[in-house]
Design a protein around this motif. Structure first.
Motif, short mmCIF file in Angstrom:
data_model
loop_
_atom_site.label_atom_id
_atom_site.label_comp_id
_atom_site.label_asym_id
_atom_site.label_seq_id
_atom_site.Cartn_x
_atom_site.Cartn_y
_atom_site.Cartn_z
N ARG A 133 0.81 -1.22 0.00
CA ARG A 133 0.00 0.00 0.00
C ARG A 133 0.85 1.27 0.00
N LYS A 134 2.00 1.24 -0.63
CA LYS A 134 2.88 2.41 -0.69
C LYS A 134 2.73 3.09 -2.04
N LEU A 135 1.57 3.72 -2.22
CA LEU A 135 1.23 4.34 -3.50
C LEU A 135 2.18 5.49 -3.84
N PHE A 136 2.48 6.35 -2.90
CA PHE A 136 3.33 7.51 -3.20
C PHE A 136 4.73 7.08 -3.63
N GLU A 137 5.28 6.09 -2.96
CA GLU A 137 6.60 5.60 -3.34
C GLU A 137 6.57 5.01 -4.75
N ALA A 138 5.47 4.31 -5.09
CA ALA A 138 5.33 3.73 -6.42
C ALA A 138 5.21 4.83 -7.48
N ILE A 139 4.52 5.92 -7.15
CA ILE A 139 4.41 7.04 -8.09
C ILE A 139 5.78 7.64 -8.35
N VAL A 140 6.58 7.80 -7.30
CA VAL A 140 7.94 8.34 -7.47
C VAL A 140 8.74 7.44 -8.39
N LEU A 141 8.63 6.14 -8.19
CA LEU A 141 9.38 5.20 -9.04
C LEU A 141 8.94 5.26 -10.49
N ILE A 142 7.65 5.24 -10.73
CA ILE A 142 7.16 5.19 -12.10
C ILE A 142 7.45 6.50 -12.85
N ARG A 143 7.58 7.59 -12.09
CA ARG A 143 7.86 8.88 -12.73
C ARG A 143 9.34 9.22 -12.71
N GLY A 144 10.17 8.35 -12.13
CA GLY A 144 11.61 8.60 -12.03
C GLY A 144 12.36 8.30 -13.31
N ASP A 145 13.68 8.48 -13.24
CA ASP A 145 14.55 8.29 -14.41
C ASP A 145 14.52 6.87 -14.95
N ASN A 146 14.29 5.89 -14.09
CA ASN A 146 14.29 4.49 -14.53
C ASN A 146 12.91 4.00 -14.97
N GLY A 147 11.92 4.87 -14.92
CA GLY A 147 10.57 4.51 -15.34
C GLY A 147 10.40 4.74 -16.83
N PRO A 148 9.18 4.61 -17.32
CA PRO A 148 8.93 4.83 -18.75
C PRO A 148 9.28 6.27 -19.15
N GLN A 149 9.75 6.42 -20.37
CA GLN A 149 10.11 7.74 -20.88
C GLN A 149 9.26 8.07 -22.10
N LEU A 173 -3.86 -6.52 -8.22
CA LEU A 173 -3.14 -7.26 -7.18
C LEU A 173 -4.05 -7.60 -6.01
N ASP A 174 -4.95 -6.69 -5.68
CA ASP A 174 -5.90 -6.92 -4.59
C ASP A 174 -6.84 -8.08 -4.92
N ARG A 175 -7.31 -8.13 -6.16
CA ARG A 175 -8.18 -9.24 -6.58
C ARG A 175 -7.46 -10.58 -6.46
N LEU A 176 -6.15 -10.56 -6.63
CA LEU A 176 -5.34 -11.78 -6.51
C LEU A 176 -4.98 -12.08 -5.05
N GLY A 177 -5.39 -11.21 -4.13
CA GLY A 177 -5.12 -11.42 -2.71
C GLY A 177 -3.70 -11.08 -2.31
N LEU A 178 -3.02 -10.22 -3.08
CA LEU A 178 -1.61 -9.93 -2.82
C LEU A 178 -1.37 -8.61 -2.09
N VAL A 179 -2.42 -7.82 -1.88
CA VAL A 179 -2.26 -6.52 -1.21
C VAL A 179 -2.50 -6.70 0.28
N GLU A 180 -1.57 -6.16 1.07
CA GLU A 180 -1.72 -6.23 2.52
C GLU A 180 -3.02 -5.56 2.93
N PRO A 181 -3.74 -6.13 3.88
CA PRO A 181 -4.98 -5.48 4.33
C PRO A 181 -4.67 -4.15 5.02
N GLU A 182 -5.64 -3.24 4.95
CA GLU A 182 -5.50 -1.96 5.65
C GLU A 182 -5.39 -2.24 7.15
N PRO A 183 -4.54 -1.50 7.84
CA PRO A 183 -4.52 -1.67 9.29
C PRO A 183 -5.85 -1.20 9.87
#
Length: 182
Positions: free
Chosen positions: A5-21, A40-50
């Motif tokens: 559930r680290k959406l902001f970190e994932a946004i930084v990665l996808i928008r970074g230098d190593n992401g799509p250009q 991923l949630d449908r596949l049961g792979l996302v950690e449940p919300e605390p």
């Protein structure tokens, strides 16, 4: 990251230098990652919300505040994911937003993103009801008033407890409507 559930970190990665250009825009990246997280949630792979804190935990947290607590307030806030309700302890000490009062965050309640607006799931806002119920219980336990200006409509430009007659002891100093209860 999305599984944790680290959406902001994932946004930084996808928008970074190593992401799509060229990198996707912020909202495009957010939508791509929402879709992927849903998959991923449908596949049961996302950690449940605390779980949100219990009322007893909030009472303990408020009682541990070292400055004098004069009120409990629920108020709306929002970010790129949507609206949420904060429950705060209003304390007697100068703060960033007021010369006599400050706030201490007890919890932030979010029951989903603003995608709920498009799917017809809200209103009503369940986080507002939970904020009201828990905020009133904490206020009763501490013997202070509870305030929530707008439980029905999310808005960040509303009066606060410190704008009420109860706060200044001399009458209202704000023309905005206020809903205060104990």
């Amino acid at each position: 990251m999305l599984c944790a559930r680290k959406l902001f970190e994932a946004i930084v990665l996808i928008r970074g230098d190593n992401g799509p250009q060229p990198p996707p825009g912020l909202y495009e990246a957010q939508e791509l990652l929402y879709a992927r997280r849903a998959e991923l949630d449908r596949l049961g792979l996302v950690e449940p919300e605390p779980p949100p804190p219990t009322t007893e935990q909030l009472i303990e947290k408020a009682a541990a505040v070292t400055a004098p607590v004069v009120a409990i307030e629920a108020l709306w806030d929002g970010d790129t994911q949507g609206w949420y309700v904060c429950i705060v302890a209003i304390v007697r000490r100068p703060g960033r937003d007021h010369d006599r009062y400050d706030q201490v965050l007890l919890t932030a309640l979010r029951h989903g993103s603003d995608h709920r607006l498009f799917t017809g799931q809200v209103p009503p806002w369940p986080e507002a009801q939970q904020g009201t119920d828990q905020g009133q219980a904490v206020a009763r336990a501490l013997g202070v008033p509870f305030h929530f200006t707008s439980p029905d409509i999310p808005d960040t430009d509303l009066s606060r407890w410190w704008d009420t007659a109860e706060a200044d002891g001399q009458g209202p100093n704000s023309d905005a409507p206020s809903r205060t209860s104990s």
